[in-house]
Design a protein around this motif. Structure first.
Motif, PDB file in Angstrom:
ATOM      1  N   ALA A   1       0.812  -1.220   0.000  1.00 61.09           N
ATOM      2  CA  ALA A   1       0.000   0.000   0.000  1.00 61.09           C
ATOM      3  C   ALA A   1       0.844   1.268   0.000  1.00 61.09           C
ATOM      4  O   ALA A   1       0.296   2.372  -0.038  1.00 61.09           O
ATOM      5  CB  ALA A   1      -0.926  -0.010   1.219  1.00 61.09           C
ATOM      6  N   GLY A   2       2.165   1.125   0.045  1.00 55.27           N
ATOM      7  CA  GLY A   2       3.038   2.295   0.050  1.00 55.27           C
ATOM      8  C   GLY A   2       2.945   3.108   1.328  1.00 55.27           C
ATOM      9  O   GLY A   2       3.107   4.334   1.302  1.00 55.27           O
ATOM     10  N   ILE A   3       2.700   2.440   2.457  1.00 54.17           N
ATOM     11  CA  ILE A   3       2.537   3.128   3.739  1.00 54.17           C
ATOM     12  C   ILE A   3       3.902   3.534   4.288  1.00 54.17           C
ATOM     13  O   ILE A   3       4.796   2.699   4.452  1.00 54.17           O
ATOM     14  CB  ILE A   3       1.825   2.221   4.768  1.00 54.17           C
ATOM     15  N   ALA A   4       4.055   4.807   4.609  1.00 50.95           N
ATOM     16  CA  ALA A   4       5.334   5.303   5.122  1.00 50.95           C
ATOM     17  C   ALA A   4       5.259   5.752   6.570  1.00 50.95           C
ATOM     18  O   ALA A   4       6.298   5.989   7.191  1.00 50.95           O
ATOM     19  CB  ALA A   4       5.808   6.473   4.259  1.00 50.95           C
ATOM     20  N   ASN A   5       4.057   5.887   7.125  1.00 50.77           N
ATOM     21  CA  ASN A   5       3.898   6.446   8.472  1.00 50.77           C
ATOM     22  C   ASN A   5       3.633   5.386   9.537  1.00 50.77           C
ATOM     23  O   ASN A   5       3.108   5.684  10.604  1.00 50.77           O
ATOM     24  CB  ASN A   5       2.762   7.467   8.487  1.00 50.77           C
ATOM     25  N   LEU A   6       4.007   4.134   9.256  1.00 50.73           N
ATOM     26  CA  LEU A   6       3.767   3.016  10.168  1.00 50.73           C
ATOM     27  C   LEU A   6       5.091   2.372  10.577  1.00 50.73           C
ATOM     28  O   LEU A   6       5.966   2.145   9.726  1.00 50.73           O
ATOM     29  CB  LEU A   6       2.881   1.968   9.486  1.00 50.73           C
ATOM     30  N   ARG A   7       5.225   2.093  11.866  1.00 48.60           N
ATOM     31  CA  ARG A   7       6.337   1.303  12.370  1.00 48.60           C
ATOM     32  C   ARG A   7       5.768   0.175  13.226  1.00 48.60           C
ATOM     33  O   ARG A   7       4.648   0.261  13.723  1.00 48.60           O
ATOM     34  CB  ARG A   7       7.304   2.151  13.211  1.00 48.60           C
ATOM     35  N   LEU A   8       6.577  -0.885  13.417  1.00 47.81           N
ATOM     36  CA  LEU A   8       6.143  -2.054  14.157  1.00 47.81           C
ATOM     37  C   LEU A   8       7.162  -2.366  15.245  1.00 47.81           C
ATOM     38  O   LEU A   8       8.355  -2.090  15.082  1.00 47.81           O
ATOM     39  CB  LEU A   8       6.014  -3.269  13.238  1.00 47.81           C
ATOM     40  N   VAL A   9       6.679  -2.978  16.322  1.00 51.19           N
ATOM     41  CA  VAL A   9       7.581  -3.412  17.375  1.00 51.19           C
ATOM     42  C   VAL A   9       7.145  -4.783  17.864  1.00 51.19           C
ATOM     43  O   VAL A   9       5.965  -5.015  18.133  1.00 51.19           O
ATOM     44  CB  VAL A   9       7.650  -2.390  18.531  1.00 51.19           C
ATOM     45  N   GLU A  10       8.112  -5.693  17.940  1.00 49.83           N
ATOM     46  CA  GLU A  10       7.874  -7.040  18.447  1.00 49.83           C
ATOM     47  C   GLU A  10       8.196  -7.032  19.939  1.00 49.83           C
ATOM     48  O   GLU A  10       9.350  -7.162  20.345  1.00 49.83           O
ATOM     49  CB  GLU A  10       8.769  -8.040  17.710  1.00 49.83           C
ATOM     50  N   ALA A  11       7.156  -6.842  20.762  1.00 42.83           N
ATOM     51  CA  ALA A  11       7.416  -6.701  22.192  1.00 42.83           C
ATOM     52  C   ALA A  11       6.112  -6.786  22.978  1.00 42.83           C
ATOM     53  O   ALA A  11       5.018  -6.602  22.436  1.00 42.83           O
ATOM     54  CB  ALA A  11       8.104  -5.373  22.490  1.00 42.83           C
ATOM     55  N   ASN A  12       6.266  -7.045  24.283  1.00 45.13           N
ATOM     56  CA  ASN A  12       5.118  -7.053  25.182  1.00 45.13           C
ATOM     57  C   ASN A  12       4.587  -5.633  25.339  1.00 45.13           C
ATOM     58  O   ASN A  12       5.348  -4.699  25.656  1.00 45.13           O
ATOM     59  CB  ASN A  12       5.528  -7.596  26.551  1.00 45.13           C
ATOM     60  N   ALA A  13       3.287  -5.479  25.150  1.00 43.11           N
ATOM     61  CA  ALA A  13       2.700  -4.144  25.092  1.00 43.11           C
ATOM     62  C   ALA A  13       2.920  -3.306  26.352  1.00 43.11           C
ATOM     63  O   ALA A  13       3.303  -2.131  26.243  1.00 43.11           O
ATOM     64  CB  ALA A  13       1.211  -4.261  24.778  1.00 43.11           C
ATOM     65  N   PRO A  14       2.676  -3.833  27.557  1.00 44.34           N
ATOM     66  CA  PRO A  14       2.873  -2.971  28.728  1.00 44.34           C
ATOM     67  C   PRO A  14       4.295  -2.425  28.835  1.00 44.34           C
ATOM     68  O   PRO A  14       4.501  -1.284  29.268  1.00 44.34           O
ATOM     69  CB  PRO A  14       2.529  -3.900  29.904  1.00 44.34           C
ATOM     70  N   GLU A  15       5.286  -3.230  28.419  1.00 42.57           N
ATOM     71  CA  GLU A  15       6.667  -2.774  28.489  1.00 42.57           C
ATOM     72  C   GLU A  15       6.965  -1.712  27.429  1.00 42.57           C
ATOM     73  O   GLU A  15       7.788  -0.815  27.647  1.00 42.57           O
ATOM     74  CB  GLU A  15       7.621  -3.952  28.349  1.00 42.57           C
ATOM     75  N   VAL A  16       6.288  -1.800  26.286  1.00 41.13           N
ATOM     76  CA  VAL A  16       6.423  -0.747  25.275  1.00 41.13           C
ATOM     77  C   VAL A  16       5.896   0.568  25.822  1.00 41.13           C
ATOM     78  O   VAL A  16       6.530   1.624  25.691  1.00 41.13           O
ATOM     79  CB  VAL A  16       5.664  -1.133  23.985  1.00 41.13           C
ATOM     80  N   LEU A  17       4.735   0.510  26.473  1.00 44.74           N
ATOM     81  CA  LEU A  17       4.115   1.724  27.009  1.00 44.74           C
ATOM     82  C   LEU A  17       4.928   2.293  28.176  1.00 44.74           C
ATOM     83  O   LEU A  17       5.041   3.508  28.330  1.00 44.74           O
ATOM     84  CB  LEU A  17       2.694   1.430  27.481  1.00 44.74           C
ATOM     85  N   GLU A  18       5.496   1.403  28.978  1.00 46.01           N
ATOM     86  CA  GLU A  18       6.184   1.845  30.192  1.00 46.01           C
ATOM     87  C   GLU A  18       7.624   2.264  29.942  1.00 46.01           C
ATOM     88  O   GLU A  18       8.106   3.235  30.541  1.00 46.01           O
ATOM     89  CB  GLU A  18       6.152   0.730  31.230  1.00 46.01           C
ATOM     90  N   HIS A  19       8.314   1.552  29.047  1.00 44.69           N
ATOM     91  CA  HIS A  19       9.745   1.781  28.881  1.00 44.69           C
ATOM     92  C   HIS A  19      10.122   2.424  27.542  1.00 44.69           C
ATOM     93  O   HIS A  19      10.941   3.343  27.510  1.00 44.69           O
ATOM     94  CB  HIS A  19      10.519   0.461  29.018  1.00 44.69           C
ATOM     95  N   LEU A  20       9.564   1.910  26.434  1.00 47.37           N
ATOM     96  CA  LEU A  20      10.045   2.331  25.116  1.00 47.37           C
ATOM     97  C   LEU A  20       9.539   3.714  24.718  1.00 47.37           C
ATOM     98  O   LEU A  20      10.285   4.511  24.145  1.00 47.37           O
ATOM     99  CB  LEU A  20       9.620   1.303  24.055  1.00 47.37           C
TER     100      LEU A  20
END
Length: 220
Positions: A91-110
């Motif tokens: 789709a030519g999407i340029a404004n999306l990134r992905l992370v392989e990780a546990n969600a609470p730790e993404v919200l708390e740390h990353l």
């Protein structure tokens, strides 16, 4: 993963996947990990994060419709992330990134505190057996973490096809001082930015009603 998914992981990962410093577990996030969204996306724009993005149908669709927003898909299953990258690339999407990780730790740390404009939790695992309900994502601790991650005025959107889990979500968020209801009545109207996914179709075929919720972090 399929051959196409393996290829996507190897060929598209550098473009879409965020590198994550790990703690002990493979999908953990180190406590001192932190990204600057303005550096990652190369601009300052409202950030929308989807937890448990699955195969990415909802977030890829939304990212295509809202190029003025930045999007982050959080998922622990590589096959889903690979499929998301394939569809985003097509789709030519340029404004999306992905992370392989546990969600609470993404919200708390990353992510920095108050970095998120909208946080989506669509059809999380209901852990419907009574002995497993303690594994559900939406618990008081998660509400506190989400409240920290959302900016003032930011919105937490949720959907599930399990009535008992929907009631639990509502009870948890009603009790958290970080949030106020962003809907009238018993349930929120269906969020029009949420496309119908396989999980929703499966629930509907089983005769389960879909329930939406929306909570806002007060601007003050």
């Amino acid at each position: 993963m399929s051959e196409a998914q393996e290829r996507a992981w190897n060929e598209l990962g550098e473009r879409y996947l965020l590198p994550v410093p790990r703690d002990a577990a493979a999908t953990s996030v180190a406590r001192d990990a932190r990204i600057d969204p303005a550096v990652v996306w190369g601009r300052r724009a409202p950030l929308i994060v989807e937890i448990g993005s699955g195969q990415g149908h909802a977030i890829v669709h939304a990212a295509g419709l809202r190029p003025d927003h930045d999007f982050l898909a959080v998922e622990v299953f590589r096959a889903g992330l690979a499929r998301t990258m394939l569809d985003a690339d097509r789709a030519g999407i340029a404004n999306l990134r992905l992370v392989e990780a546990n969600a609470p730790e993404v919200l708390e740390h990353l992510l920095p505190a108050a970095a998120i404009a909208e946080l989506w939790v669509f059809f999380p695992d209901p852990w419907h057996k009574k002995r497993h309900t303690k594994r559900r994502l939406v618990q008081p601790e998660f509400a506190r973490t989400a409240g920290r991650a959302l900016r003032p005025g930011g919105v937490l959107r949720l959907a599930t096809d399990w009535e008992e889990y929907a009631v639990q979500m509502r009870d948890v968020l009603d009790a958290d001082a970080s949030f106020v209801r962003d809907f009238d009545g018993e349930w929120a109207e269906r969020f029009d930015g949420r496309v119908q996914t396989a999980f929703e179709r499966k629930g509907a075929r089983a005769g389960r009603s879909i329930r939406d919720l929306a909570y806002r972090r007060p601007a003050g």
